[in-house]
Design a protein around this motif. Sequence first.
Motif, PDB file in Angstrom:
ATOM      1  N   GLU A 107     -78.484  85.480  53.193  1.00 21.55           N
ATOM      2  CA  GLU A 107     -78.098  86.126  51.934  1.00 21.55           C
ATOM      3  C   GLU A 107     -76.614  85.892  51.657  1.00 21.55           C
ATOM      4  O   GLU A 107     -76.218  85.626  50.521  1.00 21.55           O
ATOM      5  N   LEU A 108     -75.803  85.964  52.693  1.00 20.35           N
ATOM      6  CA  LEU A 108     -74.376  85.685  52.550  1.00 20.35           C
ATOM      7  C   LEU A 108     -74.153  84.256  52.064  1.00 20.35           C
ATOM      8  O   LEU A 108     -73.312  84.013  51.198  1.00 20.35           O
ATOM      9  N   VAL A 109     -74.908  83.302  52.588  1.00 18.11           N
ATOM     10  CA  VAL A 109     -74.789  81.906  52.144  1.00 18.11           C
ATOM     11  C   VAL A 109     -75.079  81.802  50.649  1.00 18.11           C
ATOM     12  O   VAL A 109     -74.359  81.115  49.918  1.00 18.11           O
ATOM     13  N   ARG A 110     -76.095  82.519  50.171  1.00 15.52           N
ATOM     14  CA  ARG A 110     -76.398  82.495  48.727  1.00 15.52           C
ATOM     15  C   ARG A 110     -75.219  83.030  47.914  1.00 15.52           C
ATOM     16  O   ARG A 110     -74.860  82.473  46.884  1.00 15.52           O
ATOM     17  N   VAL A 111     -74.605  84.098  48.393  1.00 13.36           N
ATOM     18  CA  VAL A 111     -73.439  84.664  47.706  1.00 13.36           C
ATOM     19  C   VAL A 111     -72.279  83.667  47.732  1.00 13.36           C
ATOM     20  O   VAL A 111     -71.595  83.463  46.721  1.00 13.36           O
ATOM     21  N   LEU A 112     -72.065  83.031  48.862  1.00 11.00           N
ATOM     22  CA  LEU A 112     -70.977  82.067  48.978  1.00 11.00           C
ATOM     23  C   LEU A 112     -71.179  80.881  48.044  1.00 11.00           C
ATOM     24  O   LEU A 112     -70.225  80.376  47.460  1.00 11.00           O
ATOM     25  N   TYR A 113     -72.430  80.434  47.869  1.00 14.40           N
ATOM     26  CA  TYR A 113     -72.695  79.350  46.923  1.00 14.40           C
ATOM     27  C   TYR A 113     -72.414  79.793  45.489  1.00 14.40           C
ATOM     28  O   TYR A 113     -71.929  79.013  44.673  1.00 14.40           O
ATOM     29  N   GLN A 114     -72.693  81.061  45.181  1.00  8.67           N
ATOM     30  CA  GLN A 114     -72.351  81.574  43.850  1.00  8.67           C
ATOM     31  C   GLN A 114     -70.839  81.574  43.656  1.00  8.67           C
ATOM     32  O   GLN A 114     -70.336  81.220  42.581  1.00  8.67           O
ATOM     33  N   ILE A 115     -70.104  81.979  44.682  1.00 11.17           N
ATOM     34  CA  ILE A 115     -68.640  81.957  44.608  1.00 11.17           C
ATOM     35  C   ILE A 115     -68.153  80.520  44.439  1.00 11.17           C
ATOM     36  O   ILE A 115     -67.241  80.255  43.647  1.00 11.17           O
ATOM     37  N   LYS A 116     -68.770  79.592  45.149  1.00  8.33           N
ATOM     38  CA  LYS A 116     -68.382  78.181  45.022  1.00  8.33           C
ATOM     39  C   LYS A 116     -68.627  77.674  43.602  1.00  8.33           C
ATOM     40  O   LYS A 116     -67.758  77.012  43.018  1.00  8.33           O
ATOM     41  N   ARG A 117     -69.797  77.988  43.028  1.00  9.29           N
ATOM     42  CA  ARG A 117     -70.094  77.562  41.657  1.00  9.29           C
ATOM     43  C   ARG A 117     -69.079  78.159  40.678  1.00  9.29           C
ATOM     44  O   ARG A 117     -68.586  77.478  39.785  1.00  9.29           O
ATOM     45  N   PHE A 118     -68.765  79.437  40.851  1.00 11.94           N
ATOM     46  CA  PHE A 118     -67.782  80.091  39.996  1.00 11.94           C
ATOM     47  C   PHE A 118     -66.425  79.394  40.129  1.00 11.94           C
ATOM     48  O   PHE A 118     -65.761  79.106  39.132  1.00 11.94           O
ATOM     49  N   SER A 119     -66.016  79.138  41.363  1.00 11.44           N
ATOM     50  CA  SER A 119     -64.725  78.499  41.610  1.00 11.44           C
ATOM     51  C   SER A 119     -64.658  77.113  40.967  1.00 11.44           C
ATOM     52  O   SER A 119     -63.659  76.752  40.352  1.00 11.44           O
ATOM     53  N   CYS A 120     -65.729  76.343  41.103  1.00  7.83           N
ATOM     54  CA  CYS A 120     -65.752  74.998  40.510  1.00  7.83           C
ATOM     55  C   CYS A 120     -65.691  75.077  38.979  1.00  7.83           C
ATOM     56  O   CYS A 120     -65.038  74.260  38.337  1.00  7.83           O
ATOM     57  N   ALA A 121     -66.372  76.068  38.420  1.00  5.88           N
ATOM     58  CA  ALA A 121     -66.431  76.176  36.959  1.00  5.88           C
ATOM     59  C   ALA A 121     -65.141  76.729  36.353  1.00  5.88           C
ATOM     60  O   ALA A 121     -64.724  76.295  35.282  1.00  5.88           O
ATOM     61  N   TYR A 122     -64.518  77.668  37.016  1.00  2.02           N
ATOM     62  CA  TYR A 122     -63.417  78.405  36.388  1.00  2.02           C
ATOM     63  C   TYR A 122     -62.078  78.297  37.084  1.00  2.02           C
ATOM     64  O   TYR A 122     -61.043  78.611  36.484  1.00  2.02           O
ATOM     65  N   LEU A 123     -62.056  77.918  38.349  1.00  2.00           N
ATOM     66  CA  LEU A 123     -60.793  77.945  39.085  1.00  2.00           C
ATOM     67  C   LEU A 123     -60.349  76.566  39.555  1.00  2.00           C
ATOM     68  O   LEU A 123     -59.354  76.463  40.261  1.00  2.00           O
ATOM     69  N   ALA A 124     -61.078  75.545  39.190  1.00  3.05           N
ATOM     70  CA  ALA A 124     -60.723  74.193  39.616  1.00  3.05           C
ATOM     71  C   ALA A 124     -59.381  73.787  39.036  1.00  3.05           C
ATOM     72  O   ALA A 124     -59.073  74.095  37.883  1.00  3.05           O
ATOM     73  N   ASP A 125     -58.599  73.094  39.837  1.00  2.48           N
ATOM     74  CA  ASP A 125     -57.270  72.643  39.377  1.00  2.48           C
ATOM     75  C   ASP A 125     -57.363  71.504  38.402  1.00  2.48           C
ATOM     76  O   ASP A 125     -58.104  70.670  38.352  1.00  2.48           O
TER      77      ASP A 125
END
Length: 125
Positions: A107-125
């Motif tokens: 379940e933690l891995v699923r949450v981490l993938y959501q954080i990764k998707r968010f980071s790629c979409a909104y926080l990428a340099d």
Amino acid sequence: MKQCVIENKICCGSNCRCESSCCDHNVATIISFVKIISQKWSLKIINILNEQECGFNELHHHLKECTRKVLVETLNNLIEKNIIEKKVYRKNNVVYSSYCLTNIGFELVRVLYQIKRFSCAYLAD
């Protein structure tokens, strides 16, 4: 499904469990979560175990720069938090052990993938 509301804001997306501090105003539960995953080797261990169950030596081989002592400490911390489990078994009178993710770990891995998707979409340099 009833959602927990504090100060007219939805504080969590699941059934209210305020008695267990899920709706802590000072985000203590989020800080606890961040402490777990911010340990230097935790995410790497979780990532490896998401792919396969591993023995200690195999994990150490994947994490060459991690000392055995730090690996043991990190594994024990993740076991304590019920993110991974250690399986011990016998084969031909030799005791073996391996590590794998628990259901909570997956379940933690699923949450981490959501954080990764968010980071790629909104926080990428």
